[in-house]
Motif scaffolding. Structure first.
Motif, PDB file in Angstrom:
ATOM      1  N   ILE A 192       0.849  -1.195   0.000  1.00 15.91           N
ATOM      2  CA  ILE A 192       0.000   0.000   0.000  1.00 15.91           C
ATOM      3  C   ILE A 192       0.880   1.240   0.000  1.00 15.91           C
ATOM      4  CG2 ILE A 192      -1.845  -1.207   1.243  1.00 15.91           C
ATOM      5  CD1 ILE A 192      -1.028   0.471   3.741  1.00 15.91           C
ATOM      6  N   LYS A 193       0.245   2.386  -0.182  1.00  8.87           N
ATOM      7  CA  LYS A 193       0.964   3.660  -0.151  1.00  8.87           C
ATOM      8  C   LYS A 193       0.980   4.272   1.244  1.00  8.87           C
ATOM      9  CE  LYS A 193       3.059   7.301  -1.835  1.00  8.87           C
ATOM     10  NZ  LYS A 193       4.455   7.208  -2.310  1.00  8.87           N
ATOM     11  N   GLY A 194      -0.184   4.246   1.956  1.00 11.60           N
ATOM     12  CA  GLY A 194      -0.226   4.882   3.257  1.00 11.60           C
ATOM     13  C   GLY A 194      -1.581   4.747   3.915  1.00 11.60           C
ATOM     14  N   ILE A 195      -1.710   5.417   5.083  1.00 11.23           N
ATOM     15  CA  ILE A 195      -2.919   5.385   5.902  1.00 11.23           C
ATOM     16  C   ILE A 195      -3.414   6.808   6.122  1.00 11.23           C
ATOM     17  CG2 ILE A 195      -3.916   4.700   8.127  1.00 11.23           C
ATOM     18  CD1 ILE A 195      -2.890   2.257   6.862  1.00 11.23           C
ATOM     19  N   ILE A 196      -4.732   7.005   6.019  1.00  8.62           N
ATOM     20  CA  ILE A 196      -5.325   8.267   6.459  1.00  8.62           C
ATOM     21  C   ILE A 196      -6.368   7.952   7.530  1.00  8.62           C
ATOM     22  CG2 ILE A 196      -4.837   9.512   4.329  1.00  8.62           C
ATOM     23  CD1 ILE A 196      -7.791   9.159   3.546  1.00  8.62           C
ATOM     24  N   ASN A 197      -6.537   8.879   8.470  1.00 10.29           N
ATOM     25  CA  ASN A 197      -7.389   8.617   9.627  1.00 10.29           C
ATOM     26  C   ASN A 197      -8.128   9.890  10.053  1.00 10.29           C
ATOM     27  OD1 ASN A 197      -8.563   7.517  11.918  1.00 10.29           O
ATOM     28  ND2 ASN A 197      -6.704   7.501  13.126  1.00 10.29           N
ATOM     29  N   TYR A 198      -9.409   9.759  10.337  1.00 14.90           N
ATOM     30  CA  TYR A 198     -10.190  10.835  10.960  1.00 14.90           C
ATOM     31  C   TYR A 198     -10.925  10.185  12.121  1.00 14.90           C
ATOM     32  CZ  TYR A 198     -13.189  15.049  11.173  1.00 14.90           C
ATOM     33  OH  TYR A 198     -13.844  16.201  11.561  1.00 14.90           O
ATOM     34  N   GLN A 199     -10.381  10.327  13.314  1.00  9.31           N
ATOM     35  CA  GLN A 199     -10.889   9.633  14.492  1.00  9.31           C
ATOM     36  C   GLN A 199     -10.489  10.398  15.736  1.00  9.31           C
ATOM     37  OE1 GLN A 199      -9.323   7.867  17.172  1.00  9.31           O
ATOM     38  NE2 GLN A 199     -11.271   7.040  17.920  1.00  9.31           N
ATOM     39  N   GLY A 200     -11.242  10.207  16.819  1.00 13.60           N
ATOM     40  CA  GLY A 200     -10.853  10.821  18.078  1.00 13.60           C
ATOM     41  C   GLY A 200     -11.998  11.147  19.007  1.00 13.60           C
ATOM     42  N   GLU A 201     -13.171  11.383  18.449  1.00 15.38           N
ATOM     43  CA  GLU A 201     -14.290  11.786  19.293  1.00 15.38           C
ATOM     44  C   GLU A 201     -14.551  10.793  20.419  1.00 15.38           C
ATOM     45  OE1 GLU A 201     -15.120  13.178  15.016  1.00 15.38           O
ATOM     46  OE2 GLU A 201     -14.317  11.418  16.019  1.00 15.38           O
ATOM     47  N   SER A 202     -14.422   9.496  20.124  1.00 18.12           N
ATOM     48  CA  SER A 202     -14.695   8.464  21.130  1.00 18.12           C
ATOM     49  C   SER A 202     -13.593   8.341  22.175  1.00 18.12           C
ATOM     50  CB  SER A 202     -14.896   7.103  20.445  1.00 18.12           C
ATOM     51  OG  SER A 202     -16.082   7.107  19.681  1.00 18.12           O
ATOM     52  N   ASN A 203     -12.441   8.936  21.924  1.00 23.03           N
ATOM     53  CA  ASN A 203     -11.327   8.885  22.874  1.00 23.03           C
ATOM     54  C   ASN A 203     -11.101  10.223  23.574  1.00 23.03           C
ATOM     55  OD1 ASN A 203     -10.653   6.747  20.641  1.00 23.03           O
ATOM     56  ND2 ASN A 203      -9.392   6.151  22.401  1.00 23.03           N
ATOM     57  N   ALA A 204     -12.025  11.175  23.398  1.00 23.14           N
ATOM     58  CA  ALA A 204     -11.788  12.538  23.870  1.00 23.14           C
ATOM     59  C   ALA A 204     -12.665  12.954  25.041  1.00 23.14           C
ATOM     60  CB  ALA A 204     -11.990  13.521  22.710  1.00 23.14           C
ATOM     61  N   GLN A 205     -13.302  12.004  25.731  1.00 22.35           N
ATOM     62  CA  GLN A 205     -14.279  12.394  26.745  1.00 22.35           C
ATOM     63  C   GLN A 205     -13.813  12.215  28.180  1.00 22.35           C
ATOM     64  OE1 GLN A 205     -18.212  10.884  25.967  1.00 22.35           O
ATOM     65  NE2 GLN A 205     -18.076  11.284  23.779  1.00 22.35           N
ATOM     66  N   GLU A 206     -12.618  11.674  28.382  1.00 21.48           N
ATOM     67  CA  GLU A 206     -12.054  11.558  29.729  1.00 21.48           C
ATOM     68  C   GLU A 206     -10.583  11.960  29.665  1.00 21.48           C
ATOM     69  OE1 GLU A 206     -12.851   7.337  29.645  1.00 21.48           O
ATOM     70  OE2 GLU A 206     -14.443   8.249  28.442  1.00 21.48           O
ATOM     71  N   MET A 207     -10.099  12.637  30.698  1.00 21.42           N
ATOM     72  CA  MET A 207      -8.735  13.146  30.658  1.00 21.42           C
ATOM     73  C   MET A 207      -7.699  12.036  30.504  1.00 21.42           C
ATOM     74  SD  MET A 207      -8.234  16.268  30.333  1.00 21.42           S
ATOM     75  CE  MET A 207      -6.462  16.035  30.491  1.00 21.42           C
ATOM     76  N   GLU A 208      -7.931  10.898  31.151  1.00 19.19           N
ATOM     77  CA  GLU A 208      -6.965   9.806  31.035  1.00 19.19           C
ATOM     78  C   GLU A 208      -6.840   9.333  29.595  1.00 19.19           C
ATOM     79  OE1 GLU A 208      -5.845   5.564  33.247  1.00 19.19           O
ATOM     80  OE2 GLU A 208      -7.741   6.588  33.685  1.00 19.19           O
ATOM     81  N   ARG A 209      -7.973   9.279  28.891  1.00 16.98           N
ATOM     82  CA  ARG A 209      -7.952   8.866  27.485  1.00 16.98           C
ATOM     83  C   ARG A 209      -7.342   9.957  26.606  1.00 16.98           C
ATOM     84  NH1 ARG A 209      -9.424   5.274  30.306  1.00 16.98           N
ATOM     85  NH2 ARG A 209      -7.174   5.016  30.087  1.00 16.98           N
ATOM     86  N   VAL A 210      -7.599  11.216  26.945  1.00 16.70           N
ATOM     87  CA  VAL A 210      -7.014  12.330  26.199  1.00 16.70           C
ATOM     88  C   VAL A 210      -5.491  12.295  26.297  1.00 16.70           C
ATOM     89  CG1 VAL A 210      -6.758  14.839  26.099  1.00 16.70           C
ATOM     90  CG2 VAL A 210      -9.034  13.833  26.402  1.00 16.70           C
ATOM     91  N   LYS A 234     -24.247  21.122  24.438  1.00 19.33           N
ATOM     92  CA  LYS A 234     -25.068  19.993  24.003  1.00 19.33           C
ATOM     93  C   LYS A 234     -24.255  18.728  23.736  1.00 19.33           C
ATOM     94  CE  LYS A 234     -28.622  22.874  21.822  1.00 19.33           C
ATOM     95  NZ  LYS A 234     -29.381  23.139  20.572  1.00 19.33           N
ATOM     96  N   TYR A 235     -22.942  18.814  23.886  1.00 19.06           N
ATOM     97  CA  TYR A 235     -22.082  17.669  23.605  1.00 19.06           C
ATOM     98  C   TYR A 235     -20.948  17.652  24.623  1.00 19.06           C
ATOM     99  CZ  TYR A 235     -19.197  14.332  21.015  1.00 19.06           C
ATOM    100  OH  TYR A 235     -18.457  13.229  20.648  1.00 19.06           O
ATOM    101  N   LYS A 236     -20.522  16.455  25.008  1.00 15.12           N
ATOM    102  CA  LYS A 236     -19.452  16.337  25.983  1.00 15.12           C
ATOM    103  C   LYS A 236     -18.114  16.613  25.294  1.00 15.12           C
ATOM    104  CE  LYS A 236     -17.737  13.366  29.701  1.00 15.12           C
ATOM    105  NZ  LYS A 236     -17.803  12.029  30.337  1.00 15.12           N
ATOM    106  N   GLY A 237     -17.893  17.891  24.998  1.00 10.46           N
ATOM    107  CA  GLY A 237     -16.686  18.276  24.273  1.00 10.46           C
ATOM    108  C   GLY A 237     -15.764  19.166  25.076  1.00 10.46           C
ATOM    109  N   GLN A 238     -15.880  19.129  26.412  1.00 14.81           N
ATOM    110  CA  GLN A 238     -15.112  20.066  27.241  1.00 14.81           C
ATOM    111  C   GLN A 238     -13.605  19.844  27.172  1.00 14.81           C
ATOM    112  OE1 GLN A 238     -17.455  17.907  28.275  1.00 14.81           O
ATOM    113  NE2 GLN A 238     -17.151  17.269  30.412  1.00 14.81           N
ATOM    114  N   TYR A 239     -13.177  18.675  26.690  1.00 10.84           N
ATOM    115  CA  TYR A 239     -11.735  18.411  26.605  1.00 10.84           C
ATOM    116  C   TYR A 239     -11.188  18.515  25.180  1.00 10.84           C
ATOM    117  CZ  TYR A 239     -12.560  16.343  31.238  1.00 10.84           C
ATOM    118  OH  TYR A 239     -12.913  16.134  32.549  1.00 10.84           O
ATOM    119  N   TRP A 240     -12.011  18.982  24.259  1.00 12.26           N
ATOM    120  CA  TRP A 240     -11.594  18.920  22.856  1.00 12.26           C
ATOM    121  C   TRP A 240     -10.350  19.757  22.561  1.00 12.26           C
ATOM    122  CZ3 TRP A 240     -15.007  18.011  18.064  1.00 12.26           C
ATOM    123  CH2 TRP A 240     -15.710  16.815  18.219  1.00 12.26           C
TER     124      TRP A 240
END
Length: 541
Positions: free
Chosen positions: A313-331, A368-374
């Protein structure tokens, strides 16, 4: 007499039926055996793209000991009587192993927009794979913002007019449990959760106004931008899963081998404290027990990525993070976890310089969304580039929505992501990114912040005064763009533009866009925004 005649007729009819059934069974067995003679991995279908400039690995199943011949031919040639001809480019013969597997490696070839065909022959059975191009294959992973289809994208109607892209190809399988929320999976869905069944069978498609409707919009615009600028054929393999945490794309063995993340592999995963809380909540909505699930650590890795490791293959592209951004330990662990994932990919694909380009989370309000750590998460994503060579991040905070986690403008996202590839992998003289902080230095009551990817200067997106800077992460301070002298290693650049802030004392840190929904307006001359950041301030020497 009539009774005997009737019995004789019945006997003959019974015999005819029995013979017919025997012939049918024999025919079915013959068809079944023919299917077993030779097969090729499901990734090889008509309209596919083969990776250029790397050995071409093709593999499948067959009868142990049987010879298998694989040929790659160039098609599209015409004879004097206008019949289509083909010329063999490469041909290899191998034998099927005792475990029924076979594989061949064809020599590396340059990119080609001329259609090719793959012919596989064994025991008088032929498999023909047609309309194959040589170009670059990009694997697309992520969660719902990567999965988001073209038919729901902001510029879909406009995009239809240019959707016919013969050099752009999609491999876009659907998956078990898609769009099943707030309820248990049915028995039929649970049966499809086995890794080998999780992704539904599919085939490669050429981009047109029909096929591109269900394709990832970010991936489509990414691939189209590369094709338009380079004329290199592009194949996109879409393995994105709505809601998926990063852990599902990482092999369990890789998690276990790293003491920082070994706890993520502990079962039952549905109660594992090392897994994001929201991910477990959704998993428990779908499952009564801790069986396979799209969000389970290592699941998409096993179902979608691992089967592709023999493929160049040539490479990888990724758009992800919302599910890992809701607790400081995961951030706080995200940059290191991403590093582990990419190192895992590079090792298994045997490509130590495999490019990895990704999208930074956008902006969102926390009402309206748990985005305080974004904002903290976006800065953690920025640090991925410091950990990983051959990586790049597309910044899209200026297109975030206050109350919706799914901004529908994927065109700007895909095109900004493509800038990294066009600059780093295709050699185009194009600015890959918005300004990224290089240093913050204090001297004589003045703080100077310098940036990379700003050699042609800095500006504000709206022409208004500069916004977004803070010395404490809370209160915004006045800042301005000013020319100065910038030193990078041994090189000195006079007249470089930087951000200057007047302050009586040296602050410990300088912050930019340090809130979930941002309104910072610093851009470069390409109008690409600056990343959220928090960096330490040093005394200028």
């Amino acid at each position: 007499m009539r009774g005997l005649l009737r019995l004789g007729l019945m006997f003959c009819l019974t015999l005819i039926i029995a013979q017919s059934l025997l012939i049918a069974q024999t025919s079915l067995k013959s068809v079944s055996r023919e299917a077993e003679i030779v097969s090729v991995n499901k990734i090889f279908t008509d309209h596919m793209v083969l990776q250029r400039d790397q050995p071409i690995h093709i593999w499948g199943r067959g009868l142990p000991g049987a010879a298998v011949k694989v040929s790659l031919s160039r098609t599209g040639l015409r004879s004097a009587d206008s019949k289509t001809l083909s010329s063999v480019v490469k041909s290899v013969v191998t034998s099927v192993r005792l475990d029924s597997s076979w594989s061949v490696n064809l020599p590396a070839l340059k990119a080609s927009t001329t259609p090719h065909e793959i012919i596989i022959n064994s025991c008088k059975k032929n498999i023909l794979i047609s309309n194959v191009l040589l170009g670059d294959i990009w694997i697309c992973i992520g969660q719902s913002n990567m999965e988001w289809p073209m038919q729901r994208e902001m510029y879909y109607r406009e995009a239809i007019t240019t959707a016919n892209q013969p050099l752009l190809r999609f491999y876009n399988p659907t998956y078990a449990g898609k769009n099943v929320f707030n309820q248990y999976f049915s028995d039929s869905v649970l049966q499809m959760m086995q890794p080998e069944k999780f992704f539904a069978p599919t085939s490669w498609q050429v981009s047109d106004s029909n096929s591109f409707r269900a394709m990832s919009a970010v991936a489509y615009y990414y691939g189209k931008s590369i094709v338009t600028n380079t004329q290199v054929p592009i194949g996109l393999i879409n393995l994105s899963i709505a809601g998926a945490p990063l852990e599902t794309f990482i092999g369990v063995d890789a998690l276990k081998s790293d003491e920082r993340f070994a706890a993520k592999a502990i079962e039952p995963w549905l109660t594992n404290p090392a897994i994001p809380v929201w991910v477990k909540e959704r998993g428990n909505q779908n499952l009564r027990t801790g069986t396979n699930h799209p969000f389970k650590p290592g699941h998409v890795y096993e179902a979608g990525l691992k089967p592709l490791f023999p493929l160049a293959i040539k490479g990888i592209i990724n758009y992800q993070g919302e599910s890992n951004a809701q607790e400081m330990e995961r951030v706080n662990e995200y940059a290191a976890l991403t590093q582990l994932m990419v190192q895992n990919f590079r090792g298994r694909f045997q490509q130590p310089m495999l490019p990895y380009f990704f999208v930074q989370l956008s902006s969102i309000d926390s009402v309206k969304y748990k985005g305080q750590y974004w904002h903290l998460f976006r800065d953690e994503q920025r640090k991925i580039m410091e950990r990983l060579s051959y990586s790049g991040m597309a910044v899209c905070t200026d297109y975030g929505l206050k109350d919706n986690v799914h901004p529908t403008n994927k065109k700007i996202v895909g095109e900004r992501l493509a800038r990294w590839a066009l600059n780093k992998e295709y050699g185009l003289s194009i600015v890959p990114s918005g300004p990224l902080p290089l240093s913050a230095q204090y001297a004589n009551g003045q703080l100077q912040v310098t940036f990379n990817h700003a050699k042609d200067g800095l500006a504000t997106a709206d022409g208004k005064s500069l916004r977004g800077f803070s010395l404490d992460g809370i209160h915004e301070v006045s800042a301005r763009i000013q020319k100065g002298t910038l030193q990078l290693g041994n090189a000195v650049s006079s007249g470089a533009e930087m951000v200057v802030i007047d302050c009586e004392e040296q602050p410990e840190y300088i912050y930019y866009d340090w809130k979930p929904y941002t309104d910072g307006n610093l851009v470069n001359r390409e109008q690409i925004p600056t990343s959220t950041f928090k960096i330490k301030v040093h005394l200028k020497k």
